[in-house]
Design a protein around this motif. Structure first.
Motif, mmCIF file in Angstrom:
data_model
loop_
_atom_site.group_PDB
_atom_site.id
_atom_site.type_symbol
_atom_site.label_atom_id
_atom_site.label_comp_id
_atom_site.label_asym_id
_atom_site.label_seq_id
_atom_site.Cartn_x
_atom_site.Cartn_y
_atom_site.Cartn_z
ATOM 1 N N SER A 1 9.428 15.119 36.476
ATOM 2 C CA SER A 1 9.578 15.028 35.027
ATOM 3 C C SER A 1 8.284 14.487 34.435
ATOM 4 O O SER A 1 7.557 13.743 35.082
ATOM 5 N N THR A 2 8.017 14.866 33.197
ATOM 6 C CA THR A 2 6.792 14.466 32.520
ATOM 7 C C THR A 2 7.089 14.187 31.052
ATOM 8 O O THR A 2 7.795 14.975 30.411
ATOM 9 N N LEU A 3 6.548 13.097 30.531
ATOM 10 C CA LEU A 3 6.642 12.803 29.106
ATOM 11 C C LEU A 3 5.429 13.424 28.424
ATOM 12 O O LEU A 3 4.287 13.147 28.796
ATOM 13 N N VAL A 4 5.676 14.282 27.442
ATOM 14 C CA VAL A 4 4.612 14.993 26.736
ATOM 15 C C VAL A 4 4.699 14.649 25.262
ATOM 16 O O VAL A 4 5.775 14.711 24.674
ATOM 17 N N TYR A 5 3.572 14.262 24.669
ATOM 18 C CA TYR A 5 3.559 13.961 23.242
ATOM 19 C C TYR A 5 2.214 14.344 22.653
ATOM 20 O O TYR A 5 1.246 14.526 23.362
ATOM 21 N N GLY A 6 2.206 14.499 21.360
ATOM 22 C CA GLY A 6 0.978 14.855 20.657
ATOM 23 C C GLY A 6 1.153 16.141 19.881
ATOM 24 O O GLY A 6 2.107 16.882 20.086
ATOM 25 N N PRO A 7 0.210 16.445 19.000
ATOM 26 C CA PRO A 7 0.342 17.590 18.092
ATOM 27 C C PRO A 7 -0.079 18.937 18.677
ATOM 28 O O PRO A 7 0.183 19.967 18.071
ATOM 29 N N SER A 8 -0.703 18.970 19.840
ATOM 30 C CA SER A 8 -1.311 20.226 20.300
ATOM 31 C C SER A 8 -0.313 21.330 20.637
ATOM 32 O O SER A 8 -0.669 22.496 20.616
ATOM 33 N N MET A 9 0.932 20.988 20.943
ATOM 34 C CA MET A 9 1.902 22.021 21.310
ATOM 35 C C MET A 9 2.967 22.252 20.233
ATOM 36 O O MET A 9 3.993 22.879 20.502
ATOM 37 N N HIS B 163 -10.122 31.415 37.361
ATOM 38 C CA HIS B 163 -9.914 30.566 36.184
ATOM 39 C C HIS B 163 -8.755 31.084 35.340
ATOM 40 O O HIS B 163 -8.314 32.221 35.502
ATOM 41 N N VAL B 164 -8.293 30.241 34.427
ATOM 42 C CA VAL B 164 -7.299 30.629 33.433
ATOM 43 C C VAL B 164 -7.782 30.146 32.066
ATOM 44 O O VAL B 164 -8.576 29.219 31.976
ATOM 45 N N TRP B 165 -7.284 30.794 31.027
ATOM 46 C CA TRP B 165 -7.601 30.390 29.662
ATOM 47 C C TRP B 165 -6.347 29.718 29.105
ATOM 48 O O TRP B 165 -5.286 30.326 29.056
ATOM 49 N N ILE B 166 -6.471 28.448 28.715
ATOM 50 C CA ILE B 166 -5.322 27.707 28.208
ATOM 51 C C ILE B 166 -5.567 27.273 26.761
ATOM 52 O O ILE B 166 -6.700 26.990 26.386
ATOM 53 N N GLN B 167 -4.497 27.278 25.973
ATOM 54 C CA GLN B 167 -4.580 26.813 24.598
ATOM 55 C C GLN B 167 -3.277 26.141 24.218
ATOM 56 O O GLN B 167 -2.217 26.475 24.752
ATOM 57 N N GLY B 168 -3.379 25.210 23.273
ATOM 58 C CA GLY B 168 -2.195 24.626 22.686
ATOM 59 C C GLY B 168 -1.612 25.591 21.673
ATOM 60 O O GLY B 168 -2.331 26.417 21.106
ATOM 61 N N LEU C 90 6.765 21.945 21.188
ATOM 62 C CA LEU C 90 7.130 20.596 21.624
ATOM 63 C C LEU C 90 6.978 19.623 20.466
ATOM 64 O O LEU C 90 6.159 19.833 19.577
ATOM 65 N N ASN C 91 7.751 18.553 20.509
ATOM 66 C CA ASN C 91 7.730 17.552 19.433
ATOM 67 C C ASN C 91 6.508 16.664 19.536
ATOM 68 O O ASN C 91 6.083 16.291 20.623
ATOM 69 N N ILE C 92 5.981 16.263 18.386
ATOM 70 C CA ILE C 92 4.819 15.384 18.347
ATOM 71 C C ILE C 92 5.169 13.992 18.877
ATOM 72 O O ILE C 92 4.342 13.312 19.474
ATOM 73 N N SER C 93 6.414 13.568 18.696
ATOM 74 C CA SER C 93 6.828 12.222 19.107
ATOM 75 C C SER C 93 7.180 12.130 20.587
ATOM 76 O O SER C 93 7.379 11.043 21.102
ATOM 77 N N GLY C 94 7.263 13.248 21.273
ATOM 78 C CA GLY C 94 7.475 13.212 22.713
ATOM 79 C C GLY C 94 8.689 13.980 23.183
ATOM 80 O O GLY C 94 9.760 13.878 22.604
ATOM 81 N N ASP C 95 8.499 14.727 24.239
ATOM 82 C CA ASP C 95 9.557 15.456 24.928
ATOM 83 C C ASP C 95 9.449 15.114 26.405
ATOM 84 O O ASP C 95 8.352 14.869 26.917
ATOM 85 N N VAL C 96 10.580 15.131 27.090
ATOM 86 C CA VAL C 96 10.571 14.989 28.539
ATOM 87 C C VAL C 96 10.816 16.375 29.112
ATOM 88 O O VAL C 96 11.820 17.029 28.787
ATOM 89 N N LEU C 97 9.878 16.817 29.922
ATOM 90 C CA LEU C 97 9.924 18.162 30.498
ATOM 91 C C LEU C 97 10.076 18.088 32.000
ATOM 92 O O LEU C 97 9.593 17.151 32.643
ATOM 93 N N LEU C 98 10.721 19.098 32.572
ATOM 94 C CA LEU C 98 10.763 19.244 34.022
ATOM 95 C C LEU C 98 9.772 20.338 34.399
ATOM 96 O O LEU C 98 9.721 21.384 33.754
ATOM 97 N N SER C 99 8.996 20.070 35.417
ATOM 98 C CA SER C 99 8.038 21.075 35.891
ATOM 99 C C SER C 99 8.185 21.223 37.387
ATOM 100 O O SER C 99 8.509 20.264 38.094
#
Length: 166
Positions: free
Chosen positions: A41-49, A123-128, A53-62
């Protein structure tokens, strides 16, 4: 006689402690292998996604298996070790795999200028998803495939957003 009885009790306690320690060590090893190589599990937060995804934080399973077998592709949400700060893990979407031609806005806040590039081998190209507030391949270029840490498959928090992110 009392001394032998006393030593026998200590041996029993020591054996029980050793058995418990071995059990805990096995559990911790299993937990580590599961977290590092199978699923975490990972806590993800911020505006890039935003808006995915929510800016205040989501918990994701990877899961940490697909990328080892080359089973990630364009459109997948992935965890990537940041090329600029190896201590950070970022969550981005893959927009291009090796050999793909990618067109992107260089600075979408200030101009309509776009640029096209071919993703190099390995390589891969990644973007928010929020191109106005994302530090991604547009800034640091294509990312080596080896920096991919996992593929996101589910959001578990907040409860109203629970489910697959496909």
């Amino acid at each position: 006689m009392r001394l032998l009885n006393y030593l026998g009790q200590w041996r029993s306690v020591a054996k029980e402690a050793k058995d418990l320690t071995v059990t805990v060590a096995k559990f911790m090893g299993l937990l580590h292998v599961t977290d590092a190589y199978l699923c975490s599990s990972t806590l993800v937060y911020g505006p890039s996604m935003l808006p995915t995804l929510n800016i205040s934080g989501d918990v994701l399973l990877s899961e940490h298996v697909s990328h080892r077998f080359g089973k990630v592709g364009a459109g997948d949400l992935v965890l990537v070790r940041s090329p600029n700060d190896p201590r950070k893990i970022v969550t981005k979407r893959i927009l291009g795999m090796e050999g793909d031609q990618v067109t992107f806005f260089v600075d979408p806040k200030h101009s309509d200028r776009s640029q096209t590039t071919v993703v190099p081998k390995g390589h891969v190209w990644i973007q928010g998803d929020n191109i106005y507030s994302s530090f991604d391949s547009r800034t640091y270029g294509a990312v080596p495939y080896g920096l991919i840490q996992g593929k996101v498959f589910c959001r578990v928090w907040p409860p109203d957003g629970f489910g697959s992110l496909d």
